[in-house]
Design an enzyme around this catalytic site. Sequence first.
Site, PDB file in Angstrom:
ATOM      1  CG  ASP A   1      -1.734  -1.241   1.360  1.00 59.10           C
ATOM      2  OD1 ASP A   1      -2.255  -1.719   0.351  1.00 59.10           O
ATOM      3  OD2 ASP A   1      -1.807  -1.765   2.489  1.00 59.10           O
TER       4      ASP A   1
ATOM      5  CE  LYS B   1       3.098  -2.344  -4.488  1.00 59.70           C
ATOM      6  NZ  LYS B   1       2.766  -2.053  -3.093  1.00 59.70           N
TER       7      LYS B   1
ATOM      8  N   GLY C   1      -4.249  -4.101  -4.386  1.00 65.27           N
ATOM      9  CA  GLY C   1      -5.163  -3.030  -4.771  1.00 65.27           C
ATOM     10  C   GLY C   1      -4.347  -1.828  -5.185  1.00 65.27           C
ATOM     11  CG  HIS C   2      -1.611  -1.668  -7.639  1.00 63.71           C
ATOM     12  ND1 HIS C   2      -0.779  -2.337  -8.491  1.00 63.71           N
ATOM     13  CD2 HIS C   2      -1.192  -2.000  -6.386  1.00 63.71           C
ATOM     14  CE1 HIS C   2       0.091  -3.046  -7.791  1.00 63.71           C
ATOM     15  NE2 HIS C   2      -0.148  -2.853  -6.529  1.00 63.71           N
TER      16      HIS C   2
ATOM     17  CD  GLN D   1       0.398  -8.812  -2.790  1.00 69.24           C
ATOM     18  OE1 GLN D   1       1.175  -9.404  -3.509  1.00 69.24           O
ATOM     19  NE2 GLN D   1      -0.862  -8.629  -3.144  1.00 69.24           N
TER      20      GLN D   1
HETATM   21  P1  IMP Z   1      -3.170 -12.856   1.491  1.00 70.05           P
HETATM   22  O1  IMP Z   1      -2.205 -12.314   0.489  1.00 70.05           O
HETATM   23  O2  IMP Z   1      -4.593 -12.522   1.183  1.00 70.05           O
HETATM   24  O3  IMP Z   1      -2.946 -14.311   1.778  1.00 70.05           O
HETATM   25  O4  IMP Z   1      -2.877 -12.109   2.894  1.00 70.05           O
HETATM   26  C1  IMP Z   1      -1.681 -12.316   3.635  1.00 70.05           C
HETATM   27  C2  IMP Z   1      -1.237 -11.003   4.311  1.00 70.05           C
HETATM   28  O5  IMP Z   1      -0.806 -10.084   3.299  1.00 70.05           O
HETATM   29  C3  IMP Z   1      -2.334 -10.282   5.092  1.00 70.05           C
HETATM   30  O6  IMP Z   1      -1.738  -9.645   6.205  1.00 70.05           O
HETATM   31  C4  IMP Z   1      -2.843  -9.244   4.122  1.00 70.05           C
HETATM   32  O7  IMP Z   1      -3.430  -8.144   4.773  1.00 70.05           O
HETATM   33  C5  IMP Z   1      -1.541  -8.861   3.429  1.00 70.05           C
HETATM   34  N1  IMP Z   1      -1.736  -8.330   2.072  1.00 70.05           N
HETATM   35  C6  IMP Z   1      -2.016  -9.028   0.944  1.00 70.05           C
HETATM   36  N2  IMP Z   1      -2.094  -8.214  -0.106  1.00 70.05           N
HETATM   37  C7  IMP Z   1      -1.831  -6.971   0.333  1.00 70.05           C
HETATM   38  C8  IMP Z   1      -1.722  -5.694  -0.299  1.00 70.05           C
HETATM   39  O8  IMP Z   1      -1.879  -5.542  -1.508  1.00 70.05           O
HETATM   40  N3  IMP Z   1      -1.439  -4.644   0.508  1.00 70.05           N
HETATM   41  C9  IMP Z   1      -1.220  -4.793   1.848  1.00 70.05           C
HETATM   42  N4  IMP Z   1      -1.296  -5.964   2.474  1.00 70.05           N
HETATM   43  C10 IMP Z   1      -1.599  -7.041   1.731  1.00 70.05           C
END
Ligand code: IMP
Length: 429
Positions: A13, A16, A40-41, A222
Site C-alpha cells: 500500500d 505503487k 489493490g492499486h 504487496q
Molecule cells: P493474502 O495475500 O490474502 O494471503 O494475505 C496475507 C497477508 O498479506 C495479510 O496480512 C494481508 O493483509 C496482506 N496483504 C495481501 N495483499 C496486500 C496488499 O496488496 N497490501 C497490503 N497488504 C496485503
Amino acid sequence: MPTLVIIGAQWGDEAKGKLVDVLGAEADLVVRYSGGNNAGHTVITGGQEFKFHLIPAGILHPDTTAIVGSGMVVCPKGLLEELDRTRSQKSELGTLLISSAAHVVFPYHRMLDSLEEEARGANRIGTTSRGIGPAYQDKVARIGIRMGEFVDPEVFPTRLADIIQVKNRMLAMFGKEPLDFQALLTEYQAYAERLRPFVVDTDPVVQDAVYGGKRVLFEGAQGTFLDLDSGTYPYVTSSHPTAGGATIGTGIGPRMIDSVLGVCKAYTTRVGSGPFPTELLDDVGEWIRQHGKEYGTTTGRGRRCGWLDLVMLRQSCRLNSLSGLVVTRLDILSGFETVKVCTGYQLDGKTIDYVPANTFEFERVEPVYTEMPGWSGDLRVCRKPEDLPSEARSYLKFMEEFTQTPATILSVGPDRAETMVVRPDLIWG
Ligand code: IMP
C-alpha cells in the site's frame, strides 16, 4: 534493454499504482509478476479514479502491453469484472495479455482461505480472503490448474473433475457441503470462453521485449515484508513481492534488470496481523489513518499506522538491491511539531540493527527512536524538492543517509501532477 522493477519497500500500500501509472507512459510493456487480486492499486488521473487488483496499472496507456505474468494467481471472475469496469471508464486502453502459466483461483480457494483463517483462531494471518494462499498451495503441491489448461476446452473439464474430489474432501473436513461440479464447470467455462483471446505464453513476449531493447516495467504488488521468504513469516502473503520475484514470475534472469525502485511511505502502515514495532495505538496513529485515508483498497480494512521504521527500510533497500527510493505521503505527516524515525531495536537488553528472521523475536523488539523537527503547510502544492519545508528536506536526507539509498522520486499527493522526479538518471538505469 532498459528494464525497471517497482516494488513496495514496506508492508504494501505504498502507492505503487500511481508510480506505475506515471512511469508506465514511458514503457512498452508493463508486467505484473506476483500475487493476485489481494493487491489493490489506485490510479487517479484526469479527475478519474481507477482501481486495479489484477490488471497491471500500465493498461491505462494505449500504446502499452499489460501482462499478467506467470508468477501470478488469477481469479477469472475478478479479472473480467475489472476489465469491464476499466473499459467502461476509458475506451483507449493498452493490450492485455495473460500468462498461460499463471494459476487460476477458484471458489474453493476462497472458501478454504476463510475456513483456514477461522481455524487459526488467535493466530489468524488477517488474509484478504481472496483465496491467494490456497491457490499458491495448489501450485506448490502441483495440483493447480494453470490459465493455459483453463482456456483449453478439452483439458479443463477433466482437470477440474480430478481436483474437485480433493477439494470436496477438504471442505467436508471443515463440515461444509460439497461443491457442485457441473455448476462450477459451467460457470467457469463461460469465463474461460471470454478470457481465451488474452491467454498466451507471455514469457517469450517479455524475453523478446527485453532482448529487443524495449522498455519493460515490472510492477510489484504487496510489499517486501509480506514476501514468503523475506517477510515477517507466517504473517506474509504466499508469493514473492520482492525484486527477485520479477525474475521468477516473468521469464527473465537477474542480469536483465537495470534498475529497481522501492516505493515507501514517509511513515509505516500494515494491514492484517503480525509484528509492527513502530505501530502507534494512540491518537497519533488514528490521526495518520484519518488524514491519510489509510483504508485498504481491496478489503476496506483500516490500516495499522506507525512511525517510519528505517531499520526495516534499510533492510528492504538491501534485499531488493534498490537503485532508489520513491518516497510518498510526506504531505500526510505535515502538522506534527516533531516526528520520529526508528533507527534500531532493543531485543532482550541488546541493541540490534536488523529485522530478526524469527518473528517471535521481532514481536519482542522495542523501537529506538530518533526525534526530528516536524513541518507544516500544504505540501501538495510543492513541485520541486526546494519547495518543501526545510524540515521535510532534512527528514528525507536522514532517510537517504541511513538507508544509503537516494530518494529518486517524491510524491506529495495522489494525482500524477503531484510528483517530483529528483534523480531521473536512476529511473531506467
Ligand atoms: P493474502 O495475500 O490474502 O494471503 O494475505 C496475507 C497477508 O498479506 C495479510 O496480512 C494481508 O493483509 C496482506 N496483504 C495481501 N495483499 C496486500 C496488499 O496488496 N497490501 C497490503 N497488504 C496485503
